[in-house]
Design a protein around this motif. Sequence first.
Motif, PDB file in Angstrom:
ATOM      1  N   MET A  88       0.831  -1.198   0.000  1.00 28.68           N
ATOM      2  CA  MET A  88       0.000   0.000   0.000  1.00 28.68           C
ATOM      3  C   MET A  88       0.869   1.253   0.000  1.00 28.68           C
ATOM      4  SD  MET A  88      -3.215   1.048   0.062  1.00 28.68           S
ATOM      5  CE  MET A  88      -2.665   2.290  -1.118  1.00 28.68           C
ATOM      6  N   ALA A  89       1.915   1.246   0.818  1.00 27.92           N
ATOM      7  CA  ALA A  89       2.823   2.390   0.855  1.00 27.92           C
ATOM      8  C   ALA A  89       3.478   2.609  -0.503  1.00 27.92           C
ATOM      9  CB  ALA A  89       3.886   2.179   1.935  1.00 27.92           C
ATOM     10  N   THR A  90       3.843   1.522  -1.170  1.00 22.25           N
ATOM     11  CA  THR A  90       4.477   1.636  -2.479  1.00 22.25           C
ATOM     12  C   THR A  90       3.522   2.227  -3.505  1.00 22.25           C
ATOM     13  OG1 THR A  90       5.904  -0.249  -1.982  1.00 22.25           O
ATOM     14  CG2 THR A  90       5.672   0.352  -4.298  1.00 22.25           C
ATOM     15  N   VAL A  91       2.262   1.841  -3.462  1.00 20.16           N
ATOM     16  CA  VAL A  91       1.270   2.431  -4.371  1.00 20.16           C
ATOM     17  C   VAL A  91       1.215   3.943  -4.168  1.00 20.16           C
ATOM     18  CG1 VAL A  91      -1.192   2.579  -4.895  1.00 20.16           C
ATOM     19  CG2 VAL A  91      -0.133   0.344  -4.562  1.00 20.16           C
ATOM     20  N   ILE A  92       1.140   4.384  -2.916  1.00 20.64           N
ATOM     21  CA  ILE A  92       1.091   5.821  -2.626  1.00 20.64           C
ATOM     22  C   ILE A  92       2.348   6.513  -3.141  1.00 20.64           C
ATOM     23  CG2 ILE A  92       1.105   7.540  -0.787  1.00 20.64           C
ATOM     24  CD1 ILE A  92      -1.639   6.340  -1.216  1.00 20.64           C
ATOM     25  N   LEU A  93       3.508   5.903  -2.927  1.00 23.71           N
ATOM     26  CA  LEU A  93       4.761   6.515  -3.376  1.00 23.71           C
ATOM     27  C   LEU A  93       4.838   6.577  -4.898  1.00 23.71           C
ATOM     28  CD1 LEU A  93       7.175   4.930  -0.752  1.00 23.71           C
ATOM     29  CD2 LEU A  93       6.467   7.325  -0.897  1.00 23.71           C
ATOM     30  N   LYS A  94       4.282   5.593  -5.578  1.00 26.69           N
ATOM     31  CA  LYS A  94       4.248   5.659  -7.050  1.00 26.69           C
ATOM     32  C   LYS A  94       3.339   6.802  -7.516  1.00 26.69           C
ATOM     33  CE  LYS A  94       4.280   1.986  -9.719  1.00 26.69           C
ATOM     34  NZ  LYS A  94       5.603   2.109 -10.373  1.00 26.69           N
ATOM     35  N   LEU A  95       2.249   7.043  -6.791  1.00 31.29           N
ATOM     36  CA  LEU A  95       1.368   8.160  -7.134  1.00 31.29           C
ATOM     37  C   LEU A  95       2.036   9.496  -6.802  1.00 31.29           C
ATOM     38  CD1 LEU A  95      -2.044   6.688  -5.918  1.00 31.29           C
ATOM     39  CD2 LEU A  95      -1.218   6.877  -8.278  1.00 31.29           C
ATOM     40  N   ILE A  96       2.873   9.521  -5.789  1.00 32.80           N
ATOM     41  CA  ILE A  96       3.677  10.713  -5.503  1.00 32.80           C
ATOM     42  C   ILE A  96       4.690  10.936  -6.617  1.00 32.80           C
ATOM     43  CG2 ILE A  96       5.477  11.623  -3.964  1.00 32.80           C
ATOM     44  CD1 ILE A  96       3.901  10.334  -1.637  1.00 32.80           C
TER      45      ILE A  96
END
Length: 404
Positions: A88-96
Amino acid sequence: MLLNAPCIPLLSALHTPRACKSGTAKMKQLLDIINQYQQQNQFSGQIIVARKKNIVYSYTAGYADFANKQQFSEQTIFPIASISKQFMATVILKLIESRQIDIEDPISAHLKVDHKIWSGNMPLWANNITIHQLLANCSGLVNYVMEAIFHPDAWQEMDNANGQDITRLIVEKINFMPLLFVPGSQFAYSNTNYLLLGEIAQEVIKSQSLPTWVQNNIFNPLEMTKTIWPDLEQELAYIRNIYAQTNLPKRYTTNYHDVTSEPELVVSHGFNVPCGGAGSMFSTAKDLLTWNNALYSGKIISSILLQQMTTVHQHIDNDPCLGKVSYGYGIMIDKIEGQTIYRHSGHFNGIRTQLSYDPNNEISVVLLTNFSPSYAQDFSFVSMQDKEQVDLVSQLHLAILNHY
């Protein structure tokens, strides 16, 4: 919660390791570490140790299904519980990375006042809590999973909820509970944080479901063919019938630290598990090794964002469940004899998981087990098991580092 769960008198199988590459003295040392753990605790599941992408040791004991003596295999898919948080954190970081989200955005920047999740009552904290604080577990929001465990009667209405409503109903429950502290000032592990991150990611992606986006942008490119991120409807169906899918291991509880106690089959789940980005995923040991190697080699997010993910943003010495914790984004950062270890554990009733990685020496350890302490025991046994399994994983890391 066990509803008169039947006992499974097959303890002898627990002490018969299989698929164990133990032809050398070095391999025997790893087996000795695991056997020492087994002398105090029952273990049923899989352990894989790898270095530089190569599996150097694998261990399997017990059964995926004790009644039918069904053994574990490379294809066995486990619920990975809170290991899901690093995904989940990685998904957010990819959107960042794609500039669709900023790390300091408040929740309300993406889940606006008219969003269905608020049921017309957006709390004030939605304007103050940032994405960074959700990722670093320092928002101050209560942990809805612990609320459901300790106050099950108050959560019974979730039993009939559907996937469209479940997050809204959870948020309604915690909406007006006071924050534990001023956002950003302390650490408090909370599945609510990662549930909300999933809602934020879905709102940003919009054009497709979050599970589809993750499949297309992460799992397929990495060829993680056995890893599943279910949508909330699928997850609720699983929670309500944990044995509907025959490819999943059965779950068992035992009296922790009593190796003579018979494992009891968990026959119902109850609504006390992290949903969505907090803990919904299923995977295999080998797919998790693939994930480790890809994430920490910079194949998924940039090195700058990976550094942010693995930076200690919050530290606590005495978390009531986790003990001493240094937390990044969906990652715990430990120091073992001077070596940095990135890790996370996962807890469901009857499921325990551990995934760790030493970035300097490219060592991975995966632990997946279908045994957990009985909730009939003191709840402290839950945290005790986690700490002892972390110690087991740490010893395996050091053995590989010192002898391979």
